[in-house]
Scaffold this active site. Structure first.
Site, PDB file in Angstrom:
ATOM      1  CD  GLN A 146      54.784  46.351 -19.410  1.00 41.64           C
ATOM      2  OE1 GLN A 146      55.592  46.366 -18.488  1.00 41.64           O
ATOM      3  NE2 GLN A 146      55.032  46.903 -20.581  1.00 41.64           N
ATOM      4  NE  ARG A 200      56.134  41.703 -22.753  1.00 40.83           N
ATOM      5  CZ  ARG A 200      55.118  42.544 -22.849  1.00 40.83           C
ATOM      6  NH1 ARG A 200      55.317  43.830 -23.093  1.00 40.83           N
ATOM      7  NH2 ARG A 200      53.881  42.116 -22.750  1.00 40.83           N
TER       8      ARG A 200
END
Lengths: 195, 195, 195, 195
Positions: free
Chosen positions: D71, D163
């Site tokens: 990610q 995030r």
């Protein structure tokens, strides 16, 4: 099975590159039959590669492993949409088996055994209501992950150049080879020197 | 005269965005009539804008000043081919006149006077065999510079969003407004919320 | 007068590059006296340049022309803060005079004449309450524009490599030469092969 | 065990941001005690975030899973050096166990079982002289992968903002939370609004 499918490509890409590139010199009067090919060969030779950025191509890659996708997403000027293990149920995952393993029956038995064990564990965790985003921690690198990649022609040249070198990993080499074959058909002047 | 011309756009761009974006969820079974519009509205609402990067559009902008081009080239994910003052003879340059100047006869006279003086100086320097790349040092910001800009739809949204804000400079606002008008015709679902 | 001033550089940059780069191989046990230099030479030779991105340097460049700044801002992985002609009053602008012009008295007279004419026009427009962002349309490319540029070491290598080539423009060549000289003092192993 | 370690940060980062940012306005005369804090608050409020790019920070992250690293590497303006499963022998790999699994004894038994099975398979494949780059296909996502990440402050703000949202995955949220805590100590004015 690995499959590389062209989803989209800039129409009349080589003409567009010429049209855009001649802006630098306002040399539109030099446009004529096959002038795009001469123009593109000149800018590639001179290192004026930014002009190649005006055209792009999108590929769907089916059957690449998560090892492959983790590598390809490092290319900054490209765009990615990837099968998410947070959102997709992976009970029926497919795997990539390296040639060095499939060529060796003892290795293949170990490999297939561990794949099945991972699949069972994933299923059981799912049945226990563990969320997909946590159950996926037991999925191996071999699991395939579908990905759509868009890049401009300059970036495709960089990706293909780097990833088909002899030190590159076999899977990304193979995939980039298939992409190059397709691009060389669609925009031959831009990619002919890479084959 | 300012002119913004669409040179290229991804064919069936909204369908491509859906095709690429559904890869994340492997939700291809939800594809149907108008499903692309619903899908695009959802990803824009959810902030999943990376999917918009798979489609792109190329514009030729004629009649923008060098002040404008110096601003637009700061956008990193876009690609540019710009009329080069190192390679193009600028004896017959055109200029952009700000409204605040053309609305004021005294200011306009000053402005036009200095433009002609710059043009004469450029011509004389060229006649003395000063190279174009050096003679251009006398060219004013008002001189127009043709530029071709390619950007993906996510980047066009960012450029247009930033450059049409009320604090943005009037020239880039005007140009981005014309680009938005064209994009909203060609990919209405992607750009409808920006108008 | 042109001035290139180092504002900031990653402390112990070459050690940091080694520390970061050894992560790829978990080869921290090979760290010792001068091991950073050997490591950096190896990654440069092998083309593993991404490791150089962990260190960066910031320069203030005073006395470069707007022609120069329009070129340098094209480098995507770098960061820029530039004197804005929208916000700064330019009545007392300085200029860059190309050598080919200052070496030729007749050319220099033309050049200086047009510079003064531009300055007067700018002043008069300002006195008429034309805003700075519009008055600047009469400012020539020769006008200097202060700029602060930050880039990582990989990007500095790319910028310097491209912009000191024999086909590059003399002003950007000169400035990149000064930057290289400074970087070669501060991170000699990273930049020694470029001199 | 998860560990986030600051390896490097721009010295006097907030002063540097002010020094660079004041270039846009040539407002150096406003520099004084605490003027950096006022300047930074102003540019953050005004959305003039590019100035934050002049400072950067490098973190070593130990104990993150390959799910996490896959990610984080999507962030384009950041730089990464990651433990390579092509070059590092993974016989003694560590794993990340999701809380939802460690909290459930039955799930944990399944999880631990499959981890050991993967480890054994990896070892046996290595003993059969299968290369590391192929043996790794049996390694699960849970395996940790050390990574060094450098990003400028604007990019850290974007990464942390995206995030740590409530929809983000728990592991990357946790890691970005630790990074934010460290950055908020070192450059409090830049990061204070994100806590």
């Amino acid at each position: 099975m690995l499959k590389v499918e062209l989803l989209a490509i800039t129409p009349s890409a080589e003409r567009l590159i010429e049209e855009a590139g001649r802006t630098c010199y306002l040399s539109f009067d030099k446009t004529g039959e096959d002038s795009d090919k001469r123009f593109i060969r000149m800018i590639i030779k001179n290192g004026h590669h930014s002009v190649l950025e005006h055209a792009s191509a999108t590929f769907r890659i089916i059957g690449g492993s998560r090892s492959f996708t983790h590598q390809i997403v490092r290319h900054r000027m490209a765009s990615f949409s990837q099968q998410s293990q947070r959102y997709v149920d992976e009970r029926d995952f497919s795997v990539v088996t390296p040639d060095s393993i499939s060529a060796n029956p003892a290795a293949l038995e170990i490999f297939n055994g561990v794949m099945e064990r991972c699949r069972e564990a994933y299923k059981k965790l799912k049945e226990m209501d563990v969320r997909k985003e946590d159950a996926r921690f037991v999925l191996p690198n071999a699991v395939t992950s579908e990905i759509v990649v868009t890049a401009n022609f300059r970036e495709w040249r960089l990706i293909i150049g780097t990833r088909t070198e002899k030190n590159a990993q076999w899977e990304i080499r193979k995939i980039c080879g298939l992409i190059l074959a397709e691009l060389a058909k669609r925009a031959p002047t831009v990619f002919e020197d890479m084959k």
